[in-house]
Scaffold this motif. Structure first.
Motif, PDB file in Angstrom:
ATOM      1  N   LYS A  85       0.849  -1.189   0.000  1.00  0.00           N
ATOM      2  CA  LYS A  85       0.000   0.000   0.000  1.00  0.00           C
ATOM      3  C   LYS A  85       0.888   1.244   0.000  1.00  0.00           C
ATOM      4  O   LYS A  85       1.640   1.484   0.949  1.00  0.00           O
ATOM      5  CB  LYS A  85      -0.924  -0.002   1.227  1.00  0.00           C
ATOM      6  N   PHE A  86       0.794   2.035  -1.076  1.00  0.00           N
ATOM      7  CA  PHE A  86       1.633   3.213  -1.244  1.00  0.00           C
ATOM      8  C   PHE A  86       0.883   4.483  -0.836  1.00  0.00           C
ATOM      9  O   PHE A  86      -0.356   4.519  -0.832  1.00  0.00           O
ATOM     10  CB  PHE A  86       2.099   3.318  -2.692  1.00  0.00           C
ATOM     11  N   SER A  87       1.642   5.516  -0.521  1.00  0.00           N
ATOM     12  CA  SER A  87       1.046   6.766  -0.038  1.00  0.00           C
ATOM     13  C   SER A  87       0.198   7.447  -1.098  1.00  0.00           C
ATOM     14  O   SER A  87      -0.677   8.258  -0.774  1.00  0.00           O
ATOM     15  CB  SER A  87       2.148   7.725   0.442  1.00  0.00           C
ATOM     16  N   ASP A  88       0.440   7.153  -2.392  1.00  0.00           N
ATOM     17  CA  ASP A  88      -0.368   7.762  -3.449  1.00  0.00           C
ATOM     18  C   ASP A  88      -1.692   7.020  -3.671  1.00  0.00           C
ATOM     19  O   ASP A  88      -2.445   7.346  -4.586  1.00  0.00           O
ATOM     20  CB  ASP A  88       0.418   7.827  -4.763  1.00  0.00           C
ATOM     21  N   GLY A  89      -1.950   6.019  -2.828  1.00  0.00           N
ATOM     22  CA  GLY A  89      -3.215   5.295  -2.907  1.00  0.00           C
ATOM     23  C   GLY A  89      -3.160   3.996  -3.696  1.00  0.00           C
ATOM     24  O   GLY A  89      -4.105   3.193  -3.641  1.00  0.00           O
ATOM     25  N   GLU A  90      -2.073   3.758  -4.425  1.00  0.00           N
ATOM     26  CA  GLU A  90      -1.986   2.533  -5.208  1.00  0.00           C
ATOM     27  C   GLU A  90      -1.766   1.327  -4.295  1.00  0.00           C
ATOM     28  O   GLU A  90      -1.019   1.387  -3.333  1.00  0.00           O
ATOM     29  CB  GLU A  90      -0.839   2.609  -6.222  1.00  0.00           C
ATOM     30  N   ILE A  91      -2.447   0.231  -4.597  1.00  0.00           N
ATOM     31  CA  ILE A  91      -2.327  -1.016  -3.853  1.00  0.00           C
ATOM     32  C   ILE A  91      -1.951  -2.121  -4.829  1.00  0.00           C
ATOM     33  O   ILE A  91      -2.627  -2.330  -5.840  1.00  0.00           O
ATOM     34  CB  ILE A  91      -3.640  -1.371  -3.127  1.00  0.00           C
ATOM     35  N   LEU A  92      -0.842  -2.822  -4.540  1.00  0.00           N
ATOM     36  CA  LEU A  92      -0.363  -3.903  -5.395  1.00  0.00           C
ATOM     37  C   LEU A  92      -0.313  -5.190  -4.583  1.00  0.00           C
ATOM     38  O   LEU A  92       0.034  -5.166  -3.403  1.00  0.00           O
ATOM     39  CB  LEU A  92       1.031  -3.587  -5.944  1.00  0.00           C
ATOM     40  N   GLU A  93      -0.667  -6.308  -5.210  1.00  0.00           N
ATOM     41  CA  GLU A  93      -0.682  -7.581  -4.508  1.00  0.00           C
ATOM     42  C   GLU A  93       0.078  -8.649  -5.297  1.00  0.00           C
ATOM     43  O   GLU A  93       0.088  -8.621  -6.534  1.00  0.00           O
ATOM     44  CB  GLU A  93      -2.120  -8.061  -4.264  1.00  0.00           C
ATOM     45  N   HIS A  94       0.686  -9.564  -4.570  1.00  0.00           N
ATOM     46  CA  HIS A  94       1.344 -10.702  -5.205  1.00  0.00           C
ATOM     47  C   HIS A  94       1.225 -11.908  -4.280  1.00  0.00           C
ATOM     48  O   HIS A  94       1.442 -11.804  -3.074  1.00  0.00           O
ATOM     49  CB  HIS A  94       2.815 -10.415  -5.486  1.00  0.00           C
ATOM     50  N   THR A  95       0.879 -13.060  -4.847  1.00  0.00           N
ATOM     51  CA  THR A  95       0.686 -14.287  -4.076  1.00  0.00           C
ATOM     52  C   THR A  95       1.772 -15.293  -4.407  1.00  0.00           C
ATOM     53  O   THR A  95       2.137 -15.470  -5.568  1.00  0.00           O
ATOM     54  CB  THR A  95      -0.698 -14.895  -4.371  1.00  0.00           C
ATOM     55  N   VAL A  96       2.283 -15.955  -3.378  1.00  0.00           N
ATOM     56  CA  VAL A  96       3.287 -17.005  -3.527  1.00  0.00           C
ATOM     57  C   VAL A  96       2.718 -18.286  -2.931  1.00  0.00           C
ATOM     58  O   VAL A  96       2.272 -18.291  -1.778  1.00  0.00           O
ATOM     59  CB  VAL A  96       4.608 -16.645  -2.815  1.00  0.00           C
ATOM     60  N   ASN A  97       2.734 -19.360  -3.712  1.00  0.00           N
ATOM     61  CA  ASN A  97       2.228 -20.651  -3.251  1.00  0.00           C
ATOM     62  C   ASN A  97       3.389 -21.637  -3.135  1.00  0.00           C
ATOM     63  O   ASN A  97       3.934 -22.059  -4.152  1.00  0.00           O
ATOM     64  CB  ASN A  97       1.173 -21.185  -4.217  1.00  0.00           C
ATOM     65  N   PRO A  98       3.777 -22.031  -1.902  1.00  0.00           N
ATOM     66  CA  PRO A  98       4.911 -22.959  -1.750  1.00  0.00           C
ATOM     67  C   PRO A  98       4.661 -24.337  -2.349  1.00  0.00           C
ATOM     68  O   PRO A  98       5.607 -25.104  -2.549  1.00  0.00           O
ATOM     69  CB  PRO A  98       5.064 -23.058  -0.221  1.00  0.00           C
ATOM     70  N   GLN A  99       3.419 -24.652  -2.644  1.00  0.00           N
ATOM     71  CA  GLN A  99       3.102 -25.980  -3.159  1.00  0.00           C
ATOM     72  C   GLN A  99       3.410 -26.141  -4.638  1.00  0.00           C
ATOM     73  O   GLN A  99       3.474 -27.257  -5.143  1.00  0.00           O
ATOM     74  CB  GLN A  99       1.624 -26.298  -2.926  1.00  0.00           C
ATOM     75  N   GLU A 100       3.571 -25.038  -5.337  1.00  0.00           N
ATOM     76  CA  GLU A 100       3.781 -25.156  -6.777  1.00  0.00           C
ATOM     77  C   GLU A 100       4.660 -24.032  -7.292  1.00  0.00           C
ATOM     78  O   GLU A 100       4.792 -22.979  -6.664  1.00  0.00           O
ATOM     79  CB  GLU A 100       2.435 -25.120  -7.512  1.00  0.00           C
ATOM     80  N   GLN A 101       5.268 -24.267  -8.438  1.00  0.00           N
ATOM     81  CA  GLN A 101       6.080 -23.251  -9.065  1.00  0.00           C
ATOM     82  C   GLN A 101       5.180 -22.171  -9.655  1.00  0.00           C
ATOM     83  O   GLN A 101       4.070 -22.454 -10.100  1.00  0.00           O
ATOM     84  CB  GLN A 101       6.945 -23.866 -10.162  1.00  0.00           C
ATOM     85  N   PRO A 102       5.643 -20.917  -9.647  1.00  0.00           N
ATOM     86  CA  PRO A 102       4.825 -19.828 -10.182  1.00  0.00           C
ATOM     87  C   PRO A 102       4.469 -20.069 -11.648  1.00  0.00           C
ATOM     88  O   PRO A 102       5.302 -20.495 -12.447  1.00  0.00           O
ATOM     89  CB  PRO A 102       5.729 -18.597 -10.035  1.00  0.00           C
TER      90      PRO A 102
END
Length: 222
Positions: free
Chosen positions: A6-23
């Motif tokens: 969460k950035f001060s300019d309001g932008e929200i970025l998300e990223h998910t990592v799953n240990p069970q499988e390769q990206p």
């Protein structure tokens, strides 16, 4: 695990990592992820068999997300994993370092596979001591499991030292890839910070000066 930036300019970025499988990515992989582009000198993969570097391909998403922001951009990071939430306000390079560590452990690179158990028990924003404790503990547990299967076991930690030395070569090559990929330096500096943790771990393994002794007096005192 889910990282939310969460950035001060309001932008929200998300990223998910799953240990069970390769990206996995449905989007075309950029040219800097090709195996032969700044390929690690110790890479066991061959271009005729593998088109893209597993680690680089796994980083394509995060680089696209915040590769255009400077390292010292302040960001609030929320990490959700194993029914807990950790929230910290820090610099983007430190937040990126934590995320890159989780991605690297699960990306399928032969030289990072020894880190996969650490992704299952991920500790965001680990410092030197926490990283050393987790690395050694998980490695020794792995050796115990090998022994139970009547396989050879390394109790001297020489295998762990060797693995981290190989990892540092990977980190340096990936930094060269990221310099070609990102407009700003947050991703590169995040990887540099991650490599500093690897360097510190190697130093502690080679020349242990009692960094963790105070936490284990119950084991070492008669």
């Amino acid at each position: 695990m889910r990282y939310c930036f969460k950035f001060s300019d309001g932008e929200i970025l998300e990223h998910t990592v799953n240990p069970q499988e390769q990206p996995q990515s449905q989007a075309p992989s950029p040219a800097w992820t090709l195996l032969g582009f700044h390929q690690c000198t110790n890479c066991p993969l061959a271009e005729q068999d593998v088109q893209h570097c597993p680690f680089a391909r796994a980083l394509a998403g995060p680089v696209a997300l915040f590769g255009n922001r400077p390292s010292f951009t302040e960001v609030q990071v929320e990490v959700r994993y194993r029914s807990r939430t950790i929230i910290q306000t820090t610099t983007l390079q430190r937040a990126a370092s934590s995320l890159l560590g989780a991605i690297g452990a699960t990306c399928g690179c032969p030289h990072t596979e020894f880190l996969r158990p650490m992704a299952w028990f991920h500790q965001p924003f680990s410092d030197d001591e926490e990283t050393l404790l987790r690395a050694v503990s998980i490695y020794l547990l792995g050796q115990h499991l090998r022994m139970r299967r009547n396989l050879s076991a390394d109790w001297s930690l020489t295998g762990l030292q060797a693995a981290y030395k190989k990892l540092r070569i990977v980190n340096r090559s990936l930094a060269e890839r990221l310099r070609a990929a990102a407009d700003e330096d947050s991703s590169v500096n995040g990887l540099v910070m991650l490599d500093l943790l690897a360097s510190s771990t190697i130093s502690s393994l080679e020349r242990y000066d009692g960094e963790l002794d105070n936490y284990f007096f119950g084991y070492t005192e008669e």
